[in-house]
Write a protein that holds these residues in place. Structure first.
Motif, mmCIF file in Angstrom:
data_model
loop_
_atom_site.group_PDB
_atom_site.id
_atom_site.type_symbol
_atom_site.label_atom_id
_atom_site.label_comp_id
_atom_site.label_asym_id
_atom_site.label_seq_id
_atom_site.Cartn_x
_atom_site.Cartn_y
_atom_site.Cartn_z
ATOM 1 N N ASN A 142 0.791 -1.231 0.000
ATOM 2 C CA ASN A 142 0.000 0.000 0.000
ATOM 3 C C ASN A 142 0.827 1.286 0.000
ATOM 4 N N ILE A 143 2.158 1.170 0.014
ATOM 5 C CA ILE A 143 2.992 2.375 -0.091
ATOM 6 C C ILE A 143 3.276 2.752 -1.542
ATOM 7 N N GLN A 144 2.939 1.846 -2.488
ATOM 8 C CA GLN A 144 3.286 2.097 -3.882
ATOM 9 C C GLN A 144 2.412 3.198 -4.482
ATOM 10 N N SER A 145 3.055 4.082 -5.260
ATOM 11 C CA SER A 145 2.336 5.155 -5.943
ATOM 12 C C SER A 145 3.207 5.646 -7.091
ATOM 13 N N GLU A 146 2.697 6.617 -7.828
ATOM 14 C CA GLU A 146 3.482 7.205 -8.923
ATOM 15 C C GLU A 146 4.745 7.871 -8.382
ATOM 16 N N ASP A 147 4.655 8.401 -7.164
ATOM 17 C CA ASP A 147 5.790 9.129 -6.577
ATOM 18 C C ASP A 147 6.716 8.241 -5.746
ATOM 19 N N PHE A 148 6.220 7.069 -5.334
ATOM 20 C CA PHE A 148 7.033 6.192 -4.478
ATOM 21 C C PHE A 148 6.943 4.770 -5.028
ATOM 22 N N LYS A 149 7.977 4.382 -5.765
ATOM 23 C CA LYS A 149 7.998 3.052 -6.399
ATOM 24 C C LYS A 149 9.218 2.271 -5.913
ATOM 25 N N PHE A 150 9.226 1.967 -4.629
ATOM 26 C CA PHE A 150 10.333 1.231 -4.025
ATOM 27 C C PHE A 150 9.764 0.018 -3.295
ATOM 28 N N PRO A 151 10.464 -1.141 -3.372
ATOM 29 C CA PRO A 151 9.976 -2.336 -2.668
ATOM 30 C C PRO A 151 9.940 -2.190 -1.156
ATOM 31 N N GLY A 152 10.712 -1.248 -0.626
ATOM 32 C CA GLY A 152 10.746 -1.092 0.821
ATOM 33 C C GLY A 152 11.691 0.016 1.246
ATOM 34 N N HIS A 153 11.938 0.079 2.556
ATOM 35 C CA HIS A 153 12.793 1.119 3.130
ATOM 36 C C HIS A 153 14.199 1.125 2.512
ATOM 37 N N THR A 154 14.798 -0.072 2.430
ATOM 38 C CA THR A 154 16.213 -0.165 2.056
ATOM 39 C C THR A 154 16.484 0.446 0.694
ATOM 40 N N ASP A 155 15.619 0.165 -0.283
ATOM 41 C CA ASP A 155 15.844 0.649 -1.644
ATOM 42 C C ASP A 155 15.748 2.172 -1.717
ATOM 43 N N TYR A 156 14.810 2.745 -0.974
ATOM 44 C CA TYR A 156 14.674 4.204 -0.948
ATOM 45 C C TYR A 156 15.896 4.844 -0.283
ATOM 46 N N LEU A 157 16.331 4.282 0.827
ATOM 47 C CA LEU A 157 17.498 4.831 1.523
ATOM 48 C C LEU A 157 18.752 4.726 0.663
ATOM 49 N N ASN A 158 18.853 3.650 -0.109
ATOM 50 C CA ASN A 158 20.008 3.476 -0.995
ATOM 51 C C ASN A 158 20.062 4.597 -2.037
ATOM 52 N N LYS A 159 18.888 5.067 -2.460
ATOM 53 C CA LYS A 159 18.821 6.167 -3.429
ATOM 54 C C LYS A 159 19.128 7.507 -2.760
ATOM 55 N N GLU A 160 18.620 7.707 -1.558
ATOM 56 C CA GLU A 160 18.697 9.016 -0.915
ATOM 57 C C GLU A 160 20.011 9.276 -0.180
ATOM 58 N N LEU A 161 20.659 8.218 0.295
ATOM 59 C CA LEU A 161 21.860 8.383 1.105
ATOM 60 C C LEU A 161 23.106 7.955 0.338
ATOM 61 N N GLU A 162 24.270 8.229 0.909
ATOM 62 C CA GLU A 162 25.541 7.870 0.275
ATOM 63 C C GLU A 162 25.936 6.445 0.657
ATOM 64 N N GLY A 163 26.513 5.721 -0.314
ATOM 65 C CA GLY A 163 26.984 4.364 -0.054
ATOM 66 C C GLY A 163 26.186 3.327 -0.814
ATOM 67 N N ASN A 164 26.409 2.060 -0.470
ATOM 68 C CA ASN A 164 25.699 0.943 -1.082
ATOM 69 C C ASN A 164 24.994 0.154 0.015
ATOM 70 N N ALA A 165 23.670 0.223 0.005
ATOM 71 C CA ALA A 165 22.886 -0.375 1.086
ATOM 72 C C ALA A 165 22.964 -1.897 1.073
ATOM 73 N N LEU A 166 22.995 -2.479 2.255
ATOM 74 C CA LEU A 166 22.996 -3.932 2.417
ATOM 75 C C LEU A 166 22.165 -4.277 3.644
ATOM 76 N N MET A 167 21.189 -5.185 3.478
ATOM 77 C CA MET A 167 20.372 -5.618 4.601
ATOM 78 C C MET A 167 21.195 -6.540 5.495
ATOM 79 N N LEU A 168 21.362 -6.163 6.751
ATOM 80 C CA LEU A 168 22.107 -6.971 7.714
ATOM 81 C C LEU A 168 21.217 -7.222 8.923
ATOM 82 N N MET A 169 20.863 -8.486 9.120
ATOM 83 C CA MET A 169 20.033 -8.853 10.268
ATOM 84 C C MET A 169 20.948 -9.119 11.460
#
Length: 348
Positions: free
Chosen positions: A128-155
């Motif tokens: 339900n977060i998907q829209s024309e303005d927000f097309k990301f599978p989740g938090h990580t992908d958006y943060l990878n675009k907005e912040l510096e570096g290469n995001a990696l999910m670490l549990m």
């Protein structure tokens, strides 16, 4: 170095029809949490007050309209919308998804602008977060675009840390996403994370095989012999202590994971099934590899129990603890790295 309570923890509200608000409020009902940090929840104080009353919670909320109005040692709620919101606990609602995104985007902006020190995200509904303005599978992908570096999910849960080579992609596409470049990038990201964020000087990293029995010398798959083994060897020869690839089934059953500082799985469920089996309810999802710190609990919106007041808040609380610990560890690492002589003098 900041005083503990001056560490500003930004919190995105997640799906308001889920358990996010409940676990946030329960976490900060314990006044001792405010000795560790000052929270800023990106939402609306009237909405949270309604949820607090419905669930019979006691955390005192402080509404603010600008981030510079926050009060140290209080539970601040930054009003990022004014209108009332119709809640229907346990329901997947596209309108509620828009508030999830609004909260998350505002919190991310504050993180980028150093108005908050770390970000902890409550669970969202990825549909339900998907829209024309927000097309990301989740938090990580958006943060990878907005912040510096290469995001990696670490549990993360205590000394168990599991990272992923690939995350939110279909299983039948995993093999074609695996490349030498990707494997090297992810392993080096985990190595640097272990050094600067967890204080492990010479980390040992285990890599899991893609195929059953690690491919059985090519009988069940060639990715191990043709890609994983030579790439791991190349890294090891250059000084990165990477080992494997290990057959995933026996690796956890025999407790081999305890010998390593981190484990890297080739795809989402290969890593998260054992992680959640071993640590469910206490685990934390950390977005490693970026210039800013973001953590979240290891569970989703839990619609089936939303609004009932029975949600376990321990994973969210651990996410707050982990974000603070990483913030302090990273600051210490940068202090040592940028001025090693001064640090040595302090120790003497």
């Amino acid at each position: 170095m900041k005083k503990a309570e001056n560490i500003i923890v930004g919190i995105s509200i997640g799906d308001l029809n889920g358990i996010g608000s409940e676990v946030i409020l329960k976490t900060f009902e314990d006044s001792r949490m405010l000795e560790l940090c000052t929270p800023v929840i990106f939402a609306n104080v009237k909405v949270l007050s309604f949820i607090k009353k419905k669930l019979e919670l006691t955390a005192p909320l402080q509404g603010i309209d600008k981030i510079d109005q926050l009060i140290i040692g209080k539970i601040n709620v930054l009003n990022i919308w004014k209108e009332s919101v119709d809640l229907n606990f346990g329901t997947n609602d596209e309108a509620i998804g828009k508030y999830s995104v609004k909260s998350f985007e505002a919190a991310t902006k504050a993180l980028k602008e150093n108005q908050i020190d770390v970000l902890v995200t409550a669970p969202i509904n990825k549909f339900n977060i998907q829209s024309e303005d927000f097309k990301f599978p989740g938090h990580t992908d958006y943060l990878n675009k907005e912040l510096e570096g290469n995001a990696l999910m670490l549990m993360v849960q205590d000394n168990l840390r599991i990272g992923l080579l690939t995350d939110h992609i279909p299983v039948n596409e995993v093999a074609k996403h695996l490349t030498e470049k990707l494997i090297i990038q992810k392993i080096e990201t985990v190595k640097q994370t272990l050094i600067q964020d967890f204080g492990i000087r010479k980390p040992k990293i285990a890599v899991l095989a893609l195929n059953p029995h690690a491919g059985d010398q090519g009988v069940i798959g060639k990715e191990e012999d043709e890609l994983l083994k030579p790439t791991i060897k190349k890294l090891f020869d250059k000084g990165t202590f990477a080992f494997g690839p290990f057959a995933a089934d026996g690796f956890f059953g025999s407790n081999q994971y305890e010998k390593y500082d981190a484990v890297i799985a080739t795809y989402h469920d290969q890593g998260l099934i054992p992680f959640k089996t071993l640590s469910f309810g206490m685990g934390v999802n950390y977005t490693a590899g970026l210039n800013k710190i973001r953590t979240s609990p290891d569970h989703g919106t839990a619609y089936e129990i939303a609004g009932k007041g029975i949600a376990d808040y321990n994973s969210f609380k651990e996410a707050v603890y982990t974000a603070i610990d990483i913030y302090n560890s990273r600051n210490m690492y940068h202090e040592i790295s940028h001025n090693p002589l001064k640090t040595k003098e302090k120790q003497l």
